[in-house]
Design a protein around this motif. Structure first.
Motif, PDB file in Angstrom:
ATOM      1  N   GLY A 196      -6.538  -3.269   5.974  1.00  0.00           N
ATOM      2  CA  GLY A 196      -7.456  -2.431   5.223  1.00  0.00           C
ATOM      3  C   GLY A 196      -7.255  -0.946   5.482  1.00  0.00           C
ATOM      4  N   LEU A 197      -7.687  -0.129   4.520  1.00  0.00           N
ATOM      5  CA  LEU A 197      -7.668   1.328   4.678  1.00  0.00           C
ATOM      6  C   LEU A 197      -8.857   1.745   5.542  1.00  0.00           C
ATOM      7  CD1 LEU A 197      -6.914   2.195   0.967  1.00  0.00           C
ATOM      8  CD2 LEU A 197      -5.423   2.792   2.878  1.00  0.00           C
ATOM      9  N   GLU A 198      -8.610   2.638   6.490  1.00  0.00           N
ATOM     10  CA  GLU A 198      -9.667   3.094   7.389  1.00  0.00           C
ATOM     11  C   GLU A 198      -9.793   4.607   7.353  1.00  0.00           C
ATOM     12  OE1 GLU A 198      -9.482   1.369  11.343  1.00  0.00           O
ATOM     13  OE2 GLU A 198      -8.521  -0.447  10.572  1.00  0.00           O
ATOM     14  N   ASP A 199     -10.924   5.095   7.800  1.00  0.00           N
ATOM     15  CA  ASP A 199     -11.202   6.531   7.808  1.00  0.00           C
ATOM     16  C   ASP A 199     -10.371   7.227   8.881  1.00  0.00           C
ATOM     17  OD1 ASP A 199     -12.453   8.975   7.290  1.00  0.00           O
ATOM     18  OD2 ASP A 199     -14.026   8.589   8.768  1.00  0.00           O
TER      19      ASP A 199
ATOM     20  N   ARG B 269      -5.225   5.198  11.628  1.00  0.00           N
ATOM     21  CA  ARG B 269      -6.085   4.015  11.616  1.00  0.00           C
ATOM     22  C   ARG B 269      -5.871   3.264  10.313  1.00  0.00           C
ATOM     23  NH1 ARG B 269     -12.206   5.161  12.856  1.00  0.00           N
ATOM     24  NH2 ARG B 269     -12.097   2.894  13.007  1.00  0.00           N
ATOM     25  N   GLY B 270      -5.835   1.947  10.420  1.00  0.00           N
ATOM     26  CA  GLY B 270      -5.654   1.130   9.226  1.00  0.00           C
ATOM     27  C   GLY B 270      -4.248   1.241   8.660  1.00  0.00           C
ATOM     28  N   VAL B 271      -4.056   0.606   7.503  1.00  0.00           N
ATOM     29  CA  VAL B 271      -2.735   0.616   6.880  1.00  0.00           C
ATOM     30  C   VAL B 271      -2.399   2.025   6.395  1.00  0.00           C
ATOM     31  CG1 VAL B 271      -3.613   0.029   4.574  1.00  0.00           C
ATOM     32  CG2 VAL B 271      -1.259  -0.575   5.191  1.00  0.00           C
TER      33      VAL B 271
ATOM     34  N   VAL C 174     -10.675   8.018   2.936  1.00  0.00           N
ATOM     35  CA  VAL C 174     -10.306   6.717   2.369  1.00  0.00           C
ATOM     36  C   VAL C 174     -10.067   6.860   0.873  1.00  0.00           C
ATOM     37  CG1 VAL C 174     -11.086   4.349   1.926  1.00  0.00           C
ATOM     38  CG2 VAL C 174     -11.552   5.424   4.148  1.00  0.00           C
ATOM     39  N   LEU C 175     -10.919   7.623   0.211  1.00  0.00           N
ATOM     40  CA  LEU C 175     -10.770   7.849  -1.225  1.00  0.00           C
ATOM     41  C   LEU C 175      -9.444   8.552  -1.519  1.00  0.00           C
ATOM     42  CD1 LEU C 175     -12.096   7.551  -3.974  1.00  0.00           C
ATOM     43  CD2 LEU C 175     -13.210   9.763  -3.612  1.00  0.00           C
TER      44      LEU C 175
END
Length: 278
Positions: free
Chosen positions: A109-112, A116-118, A178-179
């Motif tokens: 998942g995308l993270e803030d 972090r995240g993908v 994230v956006l």
């Protein structure tokens, strides 16, 4: 009166609730137009906890005709992704040894924030078919062409044929970082002319849905939510589909299944049209 309970007199989108079997038959008989494409590849991406893995489980349950748990999901609320690898999911047909000619790819998942995240670069590499199944994402650095998880010469079947954004209706307002990441992925997909859809999950707070799922397209709250989501990410309203994943149910439900099959049909149709141009 609770604003979430406000409904339109007539639905703002039409859907046929009584033809579940017809939708199911269409999916079961589906074959890609391009004979060089083994399977339509659907890539699911979005913020952490949006319900990507749960959607794969739900599709599998519908097509198997019983509850299944093919893609592992986390039952805890967390701001960190449960999925760590680039995972391809095939769905078995009723006839032994055969699979449906479409696959789902689940990603981290995308993270803030950064690191972090993908990473968006990795999602873009996946769109082009460069990411090998089973590659473990590294939030600190992107996949490089000398990595064992890199496909240097991807086939048409390795490439993504339709990109699906998964977003949870009960999430807090999307963080700007994230956006931005989602917008970057969308722009890259647009440059590659890959068709894009979005599914809205976890819309249980939309009032009338809790009373009757068939009122979903009469909900003023859900219509406003989808309009806002369309404006923020630039995805047209007719490409955003509310879907209730199977989560607490122990048996299949006709109306839940109808929403899942409606979304699935658009995914494979959009992906099929794109793959036929390759």
């Amino acid at each position: 009166m609770d604003n979430n309970l406000e409904v339109f007199r007539t639905p703002w989108r039409e859907i046929s609730w009584g033809n579940k079997e017809e939708r199911l038959l269409y999916v079961k008989n589906f074959q890609p137009q391009n004979e060089n494409v083994k399977a339509i590849r659907v890539l699911l991406y979005g913020p952490v906890g949006a319900g990507k893995s749960s959607f794969i489980n739900s599709v599998n349950s519908v097509l198997q005709g019983r509850m299944t748990n093919k893609a592992l999901t986390s039952n805890t609320t967390s701001d960190q992704s449960f999925t760590k690898k680039y995972q391809t999911y095939e769905i078995k047909k009723e006839s032994r040894g055969n699979f449906y000619p479409f696959v789902f790819n689940d990603i981290m998942g995308l993270e803030d924030g950064d690191g972090r995240g993908v990473r968006t670069d990795d999602i873009i590499l996946a769109l082009k078919g460069h990411v090998k199944d089973g590659y473990k994402f590294n939030p600190a650095s992107s996949l490089s062409d000398d990595d064992l998880g890199y496909i240097s010469s991807p086939s048409i079947s390795d490439r993504v044929h339709v990109l699906v954004c998964v977003y949870s209706a009960d999430s807090p307002k999307m963080k700007s970082s994230v956006l931005q990441k989602m917008s970057k992925v969308r722009e890259a997909a647009s440059d590659l002319e890959i068709p894009q859809l979005a599914i809205l999950t976890h819309f249980d707070g939309c009032g009338e849905k809790e009373r009757d799922l068939r009122n979903i397209y009469r909900s003023k709250h859900l219509e406003r939510m989808m309009t806002d989501f369309s404006s923020s990410l630039g995805i047209p309203m007719n490409c955003i589909l509310p879907v209730k994943n199977y989560s607490d149910e122990t048996e299949l439900n006709s109306d839940v299944t109808t929403l899942i099959l409606s979304a699935l049909r658009l995914m494979i149709d959009f992906g099929d049209d794109y793959s036929d141009t390759l």
